[in-house]
Design a protein around this motif. Structure first.
Motif, mmCIF file in Angstrom:
data_model
loop_
_atom_site.group_PDB
_atom_site.id
_atom_site.type_symbol
_atom_site.label_atom_id
_atom_site.label_comp_id
_atom_site.label_asym_id
_atom_site.label_seq_id
_atom_site.Cartn_x
_atom_site.Cartn_y
_atom_site.Cartn_z
ATOM 1 N N UNK A 344 0.832 -1.210 0.000
ATOM 2 C CA UNK A 344 0.000 0.000 0.000
ATOM 3 C C UNK A 344 0.864 1.258 0.000
ATOM 4 N N UNK A 609 -15.868 5.796 0.020
ATOM 5 C CA UNK A 609 -14.690 5.647 0.874
ATOM 6 C C UNK A 609 -14.254 6.948 1.547
ATOM 7 N N UNK A 650 -25.373 -6.719 -4.522
ATOM 8 C CA UNK A 650 -24.518 -7.699 -5.181
ATOM 9 C C UNK A 650 -23.079 -7.581 -4.701
ATOM 10 N N UNK A 651 -22.290 -8.568 -5.059
ATOM 11 C CA UNK A 651 -20.928 -8.671 -4.525
ATOM 12 C C UNK A 651 -20.112 -7.377 -4.655
ATOM 13 N N UNK A 652 -20.055 -6.738 -5.834
ATOM 14 C CA UNK A 652 -19.207 -5.536 -5.910
ATOM 15 C C UNK A 652 -19.675 -4.442 -4.951
ATOM 16 N N UNK A 653 -21.009 -4.353 -4.749
ATOM 17 C CA UNK A 653 -21.516 -3.335 -3.829
ATOM 18 C C UNK A 653 -21.170 -3.689 -2.387
ATOM 19 N N UNK A 655 -18.583 -5.201 -1.480
ATOM 20 C CA UNK A 655 -17.159 -4.874 -1.317
ATOM 21 C C UNK A 655 -16.936 -3.371 -1.204
ATOM 22 N N UNK A 656 -17.667 -2.612 -2.002
ATOM 23 C CA UNK A 656 -17.526 -1.152 -1.912
ATOM 24 C C UNK A 656 -17.867 -0.674 -0.509
ATOM 25 N N UNK A 659 -15.130 -1.601 1.874
ATOM 26 C CA UNK A 659 -13.973 -0.695 1.768
ATOM 27 C C UNK A 659 -14.256 0.625 2.471
ATOM 28 N N UNK A 698 -9.477 -12.974 -0.338
ATOM 29 C CA UNK A 698 -9.335 -11.555 0.015
ATOM 30 C C UNK A 698 -10.686 -10.915 0.339
ATOM 31 N N UNK A 702 -11.653 -9.180 3.955
ATOM 32 C CA UNK A 702 -12.132 -7.799 4.091
ATOM 33 C C UNK A 702 -13.421 -7.753 4.911
ATOM 34 N N UNK B 24 -20.988 -10.616 -10.523
ATOM 35 C CA UNK B 24 -21.965 -11.126 -9.570
ATOM 36 C C UNK B 24 -23.229 -10.283 -9.476
ATOM 37 N N UNK B 108 -5.354 -2.747 -2.293
ATOM 38 C CA UNK B 108 -5.909 -1.422 -2.006
ATOM 39 C C UNK B 108 -7.410 -1.298 -2.268
ATOM 40 N N UNK B 111 -12.805 -4.226 -4.427
ATOM 41 C CA UNK B 111 -13.904 -4.029 -5.376
ATOM 42 C C UNK B 111 -13.351 -3.906 -6.797
ATOM 43 N N UNK B 114 -12.065 -7.163 -8.109
ATOM 44 C CA UNK B 114 -13.175 -7.990 -8.598
ATOM 45 C C UNK B 114 -13.628 -7.512 -9.978
#
Lengths: 807, 199
Positions: A344, A609, A650-653, A655-656, A659, A698, A702, B24, B108, B111, B114
């Motif tokens: 990072x 974020x 859904x998955x990407x949301x 994850x967002x 984060x 991962x 998270x 997804x 980092x 999302x 993915x």
């Protein structure tokens, strides 16, 4: 005569294609051509002889794929022995009058190196070493490494050649139509790395016809100080009425190659689709061309796996943040082997605009050799900036330089004999641009002239090793101005003296100058500006410092290095005033009432974020950290978690949001030093041995961290023993294992078996694309989780039970 | 039929809906559009679209097929290639950079990581579609039709077939595609497949 001596005053012609000619003689699809050395020696010999007769000084043995990954040891030896004998026989029989040599041909292994493939760098070196040792044993005159389309594998092969023979080594890479190798390197990067490692000639072969390679060849001629080689295809194969033809015919090919010889190419031949006819045409077409003298280019540069960074007028910024000195969090991360933390830091500095990353992981109680090597490997897997290997330990320095995919910057050597004795042999062997500190046994001299004298001494010593002046960059040492008010002045004078008297580049660790003073940034920025005015080439600096970046951008604009001030204008838009006014507009427009309990909850649910962090920051002025977690973050996460389970999110949301929550947690953690942030139990997580897919793992990590679980992430391709060891060490009640491939499920089963034996208390949860509930039961797992939320729910359950049990 | 040919393509149009499906998403996800666009802007110039291929004659026997580079008893493939006189064996890749981006963002921004996975999946499928379309058109001109592409690991065609495929297509040299010991390809966003060609 050694070929390198002949090369000084002559053009050398190589041979042409081999594979296509063997196919004409009956080599079947998929059959290994190297075996024909043994089964059809007369065919191989006659092809070689035709090339010598056509005027080739050098033919390559038929050993392109002769390596221990494809052949057992005994057969490999027979093949190399026969291959060299075939070339020798052809050489003896040829009526060509030119001097002739036999080159041991080394092609790629066909496997990708780690981390994106599964072949370890050192294993690749060993594979090449075996073939090269055989080549030496059976009398090859030189080594020809060719058709390499990956810089890292090229390095492995060249290193093996240098370590196992004294033969001249020629290296040719295969470039795509975009002017890069398949794994990303451009010609400047390859020239930097290959010259550093001591290649005798470098260049281009295969993939395209001579015209299409003009741009790449020009780049070689611009950067290279060694002879440049060109061995192109006869254009591209086309199918005409069922027959394969290459689209560049011998005379056109010869003219194109001859025109490159006029430009400075010194070694020429052909690759796929070319025949002896192409070579004799090339020899004829270039017969009257005088070889162009090879000039030393004196370019000071370093390189990564994609590009070279050249030191010149425009200042080079070297990010200093990967260094534990004075950084508590960094030290903790190193001790915990938290590689993500380092990555990072690297990514963040790259985003700030540095050109090179300094990498220092020295701490008294860690294994620096191992850590530095790992850090270098992990950084170069995902960041395309050249790296500066920063260590005082020569062993750590060597192992890092060995694995580095490019020409590294090396920090540092100094005027002490002991230092030069340790560092210069490494610079000579692996290549690199070494930072030389102007201090010696008597310490750091006060006067600039004395520092110049040490610089001269260092140059004289490096010459003994054959290290060129261009590969040394001097650091005349920025001293603390609060301790000696002439310190900065002398340092700046030394920069000017070294630049003007020696013609060498300089670099400074700028920040030292302000030690002990308030508002250090202000001093640093001005000092940097003054030193640039004296001709400073580079600075090791903190890219998060607004003052330093201001100086850098204004200097470039004022010194005529920034066309239309474009970069400066772009930078000005990121300055705090500009950003602040833009941000306030943004928040103003989004602050509408809606279904969420608060703006922070909304920010997390919507996955914003920066906003989540800002809002947490402002909440902390009126609420306790843990209260914010309880009242804001957890409820927000629950909204998203339930939505995911109900398939409205859904998955990407998911994850967002995770984060965003993580960035809120980050703010909270910084306020909670000492306090225990969580009452959750330890969770050990790994992708099993043999499996390199870690995206699923991962994601689980998270989300678990969001729910407060302290996750120990062991990474991917983790041996069962390591999982067991960590589980026992932490007495972790839960272990999560991930596998994506059917082939690695047995490794998962084995890990579970060992865990049952050594850590019978732990619950094991498994997941991954190839698994399902039945499969999980069959290999003895406690739980199958189809997604991250299912893993969290199960972990919560175990956490509850383990708390009740300990009560 | 003795040569491996190489083709390079321009980027096929990005299908955002398909990318989100790979990530997804099964319904509307408007808040992802901005992030997806950011990823697309970052990846666009870093992808390649490379194919290498070779044509083989097919011989049909009662219990097996001779494809010129392997003999196979796969029932699924036999059905797929029914009536075919030849096959086009091909390998396709969108290159290494997408793997680096996936790895880079794993630390980092999971999302984005993915989304890059999903973009890679959509890209390689689009590339294969473009190639198969082109082959179908070329074959149609000389009176032949093509069958849907069929890969090692589909049905009863063993994944081990990858080894032979890599040997005859010379994938590392032609398009920089490699096979590791677990039969995984690197770069990961790659496909090998067989296209049947018949009347």
């Amino acid at each position: 005569m050694r070929i390198t001596d002949y090369l000084k005053n002559n053009i050398i012609y190589l041979d042409g294609g081999m594979g296509t000619l063997l196919q004409e003689q009956g080599l079947r699809p998929g059959e290994l051509p190297e075996r024909w050395n043994l089964t059809h020696p007369e065919v191989v010999q006659s092809i070689h002889r035709d090339y010598y007769d056509a005027g080739s000084h050098v033919v390559n043995t038929n050993t392109f794929g002769a390596n221990s990954l494809k052949f057992p040891a005994e057969e490999l030896e027979d093949i190399v022995k026969a291959a060299i004998a075939n070339a020798r026989a052809a050489l003896a029989e040829s009526h060509g009058k030119q001097p002739k040599w036999v080159a041991l041909d080394i092609g790629p292994t066909g496997r990708m190196l780690k981390p994106y493939g599964d072949l370890d760098f050192e294993d690749a070196v060993s594979v090449f070493a075996e073939t090269i040792k055989l080549g030496v044993k059976y009398g090859a005159d030189l080594v020809m490494i060719e058709t390499m389309n990956d810089s890292y594998e090229t390095k492995a092969a060249l290193l093996a050649a240098k370590e196992n023979s004294d033969l001249p080594v020629f290296v040719a890479n295969a470039y795509g139509e975009d002017g890069k190798l398949m794994t990303g390197a451009n010609p400047a990067a390859m020239v930097a790395m290959l010259e550093g490692l001591g290649a005798d000639a470098i260049g281009v072969n295969c993939s395209l016809g001579p015209k299409a390679l003009v741009g790449v060849v020009e780049e070689y001629l611009r950067y290279a100080s060694v002879p440049v080689l060109l061995k192109p295809n006869a254009g591209l194969p086309k199918s005409v009425n069922g027959k394969t033809v290459y689209d560049v015919l011998p005379n056109a090919f010869a003219e194109d190659v001859a025109s490159r010889i006029c430009r400075g190419v010194r070694i020429a031949g052909g690759c796929c689709g070319t025949t002896p006819e192409y070579i004799s045409a090339t020899v004829k077409a270039s017969a009257d061309i005088l070889p162009v003298t090879i000039q030393k280019k004196n370019i000071t540069c370093v390189s990564s796996y994609t590009h070279a960074v050249v030191f010149g007028e425009s200042p080079i910024l070297i990010g200093e943040r990967i260094n534990p000195t004075g950084k508590k969090r960094f030290k903790e991360a190193l001790k915990a082997h938290d590689m993500d933390y380092i990555l990072k830091e690297g990514i963040a500095q790259q985003e700030k605009g540095v050109h090179i990353l300094d990498v220092n992981v020295g701490l008294p109680d860690i294994d620096e050799v191992q850590m530095l090597m790992e850090a270098i490997c992990e950084l170069q897997a995902i960041i395309n900036l050249p790296l500066q290997v920063d260590t005082a330990d020569p062993t750590a320095m060597e192992s890092a330089l060995r694995r580095y995919n490019g020409k590294a910057m090396i920090n540092s050597v100094n005027g002490k004999q002991e230092s030069m004795d340790a560092v210069f042999p490494l610079v000579k062997k692996y290549g690199g641009l070494v930072v030389a500190l102007t201090l010696d046994e008597n310490g750091i001299p006060d006067k600039a002239e004395e520092r110049l004298a040490i610089a001269r001494k260092i140059l004289a010593e490096s010459e003994k090793y054959g290290i060129e002046k261009k590969d040394i960059i001097f650091d005349p040492l920025a001293m603390t101005v609060s301790a000696d008010q002439n310190a900065a002045k002398e340092t700046m004078r030394a920069v000017g003296l070294i630049r003007n008297e020696l013609g060498c580049h300089t670099s400074l660790g700028v920040s030292n100058v302000s030690f002990g003073l308030p508002a250090r940034d202000t001093i640093n920025g001005t000092f940097f500006a003054l030193a640039l005015g004296q001709g400073l080439s580079a600075a090791i600096m903190n890219p998060y410092s607004q003052e330093m970046m201001k100086t850098y951008h204004t200097y470039r604009a004022l010194a005529g290095l920034d066309d239309n001030c474009t970069d400066y204008i772009a930078f000005a838009e990121t300055m705090p005033q500009a950003v602040a006014s833009a941000a306030s507009e943004k928040i103003g427009t989004t602050a509408s009432k809606d279904e969420f309990g608060s703006e922070l909850q909304r920010a997390i649910v919507k996955g914003l974020k920066e906003q989540a962090a800002q809002l947490t920051e402002s909440k902390l002025s009126c609420a306790a950290p843990l209260q914010i977690v309880q009242d804001e973050i957890i409820p927000a996460l629950n909204i998203v978690g339930v939505g995911f389970e109900n398939k409205t999110v859904y998955l990407p949301q998911l994850l967002m949001s995770a984060e965003a929550a993580k960035s809120a947690f980050g703010v909270i953690k910084s306020r909670m030093s000492g306090e225990k942030a969580t009452d959750k139990c330890a969770f050990v997580l790994a992708t099993v041995k043999g499996d390199i897919h870690d995206i699923g793992k991962n994601i689980v990590k998270l989300i678990l961290e969001n729910y407060g679980f302290p996750v120990t992430d062991l990474g991917r391709d983790v041996p069962p023993e390591t999982v067991v060891q960590e589980t026992v060490r932490l007495h972790a009640p839960i272990v999560g294992l991930s596998a994506l491939m059917t082939t690695t499920v047995p490794a998962m089963e084995e890990t579970i078996k060992q865990l049952r034996r050594e850590a019978p208390w732990c619950k094991i949860i498994v997941g991954g694309a190839v698994l399902n509930r039945e499969y999980a039961d069959a290999i003895g797992a406690d739980k199958y989780a189809g997604d991250a939320m299912e893993a969290v729910r199960y972990a919560e359950e175990i956490n509850q039970n383990s708390k009740e049990n300990t009560r | 039929m003795n040569t491996v040919f190489v083709r390079a393509y321009r980027a096929p149009d990005f299908n955002k809906k398909e990318i989100l499906r790979y990530a997804g998403v099964r319904g509307d996800a408007a808040e992802l559009y901005a992030l997806l666009q950011e990823c697309l802007d970052e990846v666009e110039s870093k992808l390649v679209y490379h194919i290498c291929y070779r044509e083989f004659a097919v011989t049909h026997y009662d219990s097996y097929l001779d494809l010129g580079f392997i003999k196979t008893e796969s029932v699924g493939l036999k059905k797929n290639l029914y009536g075919c006189e030849s096959i086009i064996l091909f390998a396709a890749t969108v290159g290494m950079e997408i793997d680096r981006l996936i790895a880079r963002y794993a630390t980092v921004s999971p999302t984005k990581s993915l989304l890059f996975q999903a973009i890679g999946a959509e890209r390689i499928e689009s590339l294969c579609d473009a190639f198969c379309r082109e082959i179908a058109e070329e074959k149609a001109k000389i009176g032949f039709q093509t069958r849907p592409r069929f890969s090692a690991g589909y049905g009863d065609l063993p994944l081990e077939t990858q080894k032979e495929i890599f040997a005859v297509l010379d994938c590392p040299r032609k398009i920089g595609l490699t096979l590791n010991q677990s039969l995984l390809m690197s770069p990961s966003k790659s496909v090998t497949a067989i296209i049947g060609v018949g009347k």
